[in-house]
Design a protein around this motif. Sequence first.
Motif, mmCIF file in Angstrom:
data_model
loop_
_atom_site.group_PDB
_atom_site.id
_atom_site.type_symbol
_atom_site.label_atom_id
_atom_site.label_comp_id
_atom_site.label_asym_id
_atom_site.label_seq_id
_atom_site.Cartn_x
_atom_site.Cartn_y
_atom_site.Cartn_z
ATOM 1 N N ASP A 122 44.547 31.142 -63.710
ATOM 2 C CA ASP A 122 43.220 30.894 -64.269
ATOM 3 C C ASP A 122 43.325 30.920 -65.784
ATOM 4 O O ASP A 122 43.930 31.825 -66.364
ATOM 5 N N GLU A 123 42.721 29.924 -66.424
ATOM 6 C CA GLU A 123 42.785 29.801 -67.879
ATOM 7 C C GLU A 123 41.387 29.583 -68.437
ATOM 8 O O GLU A 123 40.520 29.038 -67.756
ATOM 9 N N HIS A 124 41.194 29.973 -69.671
ATOM 10 C CA HIS A 124 39.953 29.654 -70.370
ATOM 11 C C HIS A 124 40.168 28.417 -71.225
ATOM 12 O O HIS A 124 41.187 28.303 -71.921
ATOM 13 N N TRP A 125 39.233 27.492 -71.160
ATOM 14 C CA TRP A 125 39.241 26.281 -71.978
ATOM 15 C C TRP A 125 37.865 26.160 -72.613
ATOM 16 O O TRP A 125 36.850 26.566 -72.045
ATOM 17 N N TYR A 126 37.808 25.569 -73.807
ATOM 18 C CA TYR A 126 36.549 25.351 -74.520
ATOM 19 C C TYR A 126 36.309 23.855 -74.640
ATOM 20 O O TYR A 126 37.183 23.111 -75.095
ATOM 21 N N HIS A 127 35.145 23.387 -74.229
ATOM 22 C CA HIS A 127 34.830 21.958 -74.283
ATOM 23 C C HIS A 127 34.127 21.633 -75.600
ATOM 24 O O HIS A 127 32.931 21.336 -75.644
ATOM 25 N N GLY A 128 34.872 21.682 -76.671
ATOM 26 C CA GLY A 128 34.334 21.450 -78.025
ATOM 27 C C GLY A 128 33.914 20.013 -78.260
ATOM 28 O O GLY A 128 33.040 19.740 -79.079
ATOM 29 N N GLY A 129 34.519 19.052 -77.562
ATOM 30 C CA GLY A 129 34.175 17.643 -77.745
ATOM 31 C C GLY A 129 33.057 17.185 -76.833
ATOM 32 O O GLY A 129 32.743 15.998 -76.782
ATOM 33 N N GLY A 130 32.417 18.121 -76.153
ATOM 34 C CA GLY A 130 31.351 17.779 -75.210
ATOM 35 C C GLY A 130 30.230 18.794 -75.275
ATOM 36 O O GLY A 130 29.598 18.960 -76.318
ATOM 37 N N CYS A 131 30.039 19.512 -74.199
ATOM 38 C CA CYS A 131 28.901 20.436 -74.073
ATOM 39 C C CYS A 131 29.104 21.763 -74.789
ATOM 40 O O CYS A 131 28.200 22.588 -74.833
ATOM 41 N N ARG A 132 30.296 21.988 -75.331
ATOM 42 C CA ARG A 132 30.628 23.231 -76.045
ATOM 43 C C ARG A 132 30.531 24.456 -75.145
ATOM 44 O O ARG A 132 30.188 25.547 -75.588
ATOM 45 N N ALA A 133 30.827 24.272 -73.881
ATOM 46 C CA ALA A 133 30.809 25.376 -72.925
ATOM 47 C C ALA A 133 32.212 25.949 -72.766
ATOM 48 O O ALA A 133 33.204 25.251 -72.934
ATOM 49 N N TRP A 134 32.273 27.220 -72.449
ATOM 50 C CA TRP A 134 33.531 27.877 -72.104
ATOM 51 C C TRP A 134 33.721 27.680 -70.613
ATOM 52 O O TRP A 134 32.801 27.891 -69.826
ATOM 53 N N LEU A 135 34.932 27.287 -70.231
ATOM 54 C CA LEU A 135 35.215 26.997 -68.832
ATOM 55 C C LEU A 135 36.380 27.845 -68.334
ATOM 56 O O LEU A 135 37.264 28.206 -69.107
ATOM 57 N N LYS A 136 36.358 28.142 -67.044
ATOM 58 C CA LYS A 136 37.503 28.772 -66.391
ATOM 59 C C LYS A 136 38.144 27.708 -65.515
ATOM 60 O O LYS A 136 37.499 27.163 -64.616
ATOM 61 N N VAL A 137 39.396 27.373 -65.818
ATOM 62 C CA VAL A 137 40.123 26.310 -65.135
ATOM 63 C C VAL A 137 41.269 26.938 -64.352
ATOM 64 O O VAL A 137 42.054 27.700 -64.913
ATOM 65 N N THR A 138 41.359 26.613 -63.074
ATOM 66 C CA THR A 138 42.484 27.051 -62.257
ATOM 67 C C THR A 138 43.474 25.891 -62.228
ATOM 68 O O THR A 138 43.162 24.808 -61.735
ATOM 69 N N ARG A 139 44.668 26.123 -62.825
ATOM 70 C CA ARG A 139 45.634 25.038 -63.018
ATOM 71 C C ARG A 139 47.034 25.497 -62.648
ATOM 72 O O ARG A 139 47.410 26.649 -62.882
ATOM 73 N N ASN A 140 47.789 24.576 -62.071
ATOM 74 C CA ASN A 140 49.198 24.843 -61.808
ATOM 75 C C ASN A 140 49.962 24.492 -63.077
ATOM 76 O O ASN A 140 49.964 23.332 -63.505
ATOM 77 N N THR A 141 50.609 25.458 -63.683
ATOM 78 C CA THR A 141 51.291 25.228 -64.960
ATOM 79 C C THR A 141 52.547 24.376 -64.813
ATOM 80 O O THR A 141 53.061 23.872 -65.804
ATOM 81 N N LEU A 142 53.027 24.210 -63.599
ATOM 82 C CA LEU A 142 54.214 23.380 -63.376
ATOM 83 C C LEU A 142 53.861 21.902 -63.203
ATOM 84 O O LEU A 142 54.582 21.024 -63.660
ATOM 85 N N THR A 143 52.747 21.634 -62.534
ATOM 86 C CA THR A 143 52.373 20.249 -62.228
ATOM 87 C C THR A 143 51.150 19.781 -63.009
ATOM 88 O O THR A 143 50.828 18.604 -62.982
ATOM 89 N N HIS A 144 50.448 20.686 -63.644
ATOM 90 C CA HIS A 144 49.180 20.435 -64.352
ATOM 91 C C HIS A 144 48.055 20.039 -63.397
ATOM 92 O O HIS A 144 47.014 19.556 -63.833
ATOM 93 N N GLU A 145 48.257 20.241 -62.111
ATOM 94 C CA GLU A 145 47.190 19.969 -61.145
ATOM 95 C C GLU A 145 46.080 21.000 -61.316
ATOM 96 O O GLU A 145 46.338 22.205 -61.323
ATOM 97 N N ILE A 146 44.859 20.516 -61.438
ATOM 98 C CA ILE A 146 43.700 21.392 -61.590
ATOM 99 C C ILE A 146 42.981 21.471 -60.252
ATOM 100 O O ILE A 146 42.596 20.450 -59.692
ATOM 101 N N SER A 147 42.786 22.690 -59.749
ATOM 102 C CA SER A 147 42.154 22.861 -58.445
ATOM 103 C C SER A 147 40.708 23.326 -58.554
ATOM 104 O O SER A 147 39.946 23.182 -57.597
ATOM 105 N N LEU A 148 40.298 23.880 -59.701
ATOM 106 C CA LEU A 148 38.918 24.362 -59.841
ATOM 107 C C LEU A 148 38.547 24.424 -61.323
ATOM 108 O O LEU A 148 39.352 24.859 -62.144
ATOM 109 N N VAL A 149 37.332 23.993 -61.633
ATOM 110 C CA VAL A 149 36.780 24.139 -62.981
ATOM 111 C C VAL A 149 35.365 24.677 -62.816
ATOM 112 O O VAL A 149 34.562 24.115 -62.082
ATOM 113 N N GLU A 150 35.080 25.776 -63.485
ATOM 114 C CA GLU A 150 33.745 26.362 -63.407
ATOM 115 C C GLU A 150 33.372 26.959 -64.745
ATOM 116 O O GLU A 150 34.234 27.189 -65.597
#
Length: 91
Positions: A51-79
């Motif tokens: 689980d990682e934190h990402w900031y959508h500065g180029g859009g809604c400026r919301a903080w997001l929690k992204v579940t991502r596989n660091t080996l494949t970059h596959e994202i399974s959940l964004v909330e």
Amino acid sequence: MRIVCPFCGERELGEFTYLGDAKPKRPAAHAGEDAVYEYVYLRDNVAGVMDEHWYHGGGCRAWLKVTRNTLTHEISLVEAAAGAGAAKVGA
């Protein structure tokens, strides 16, 4: 890599800023130096799903929690990240 923002829809990576592992929790005010040191400096280097934190500065400026596989970059959940003010977006 593209991220599907829960408020704006699918967007390119350039709109987002990576903020790091979402698991560390800020220690209590009375916690010792060791707890603060660990919170600030020590991180796991996960090879796999995390689980990682990402900031959508180029859009809604919301903080997001992204579940991502660091080996494949596959994202399974964004909330929306809890307690980051994201609940105000789209209200």
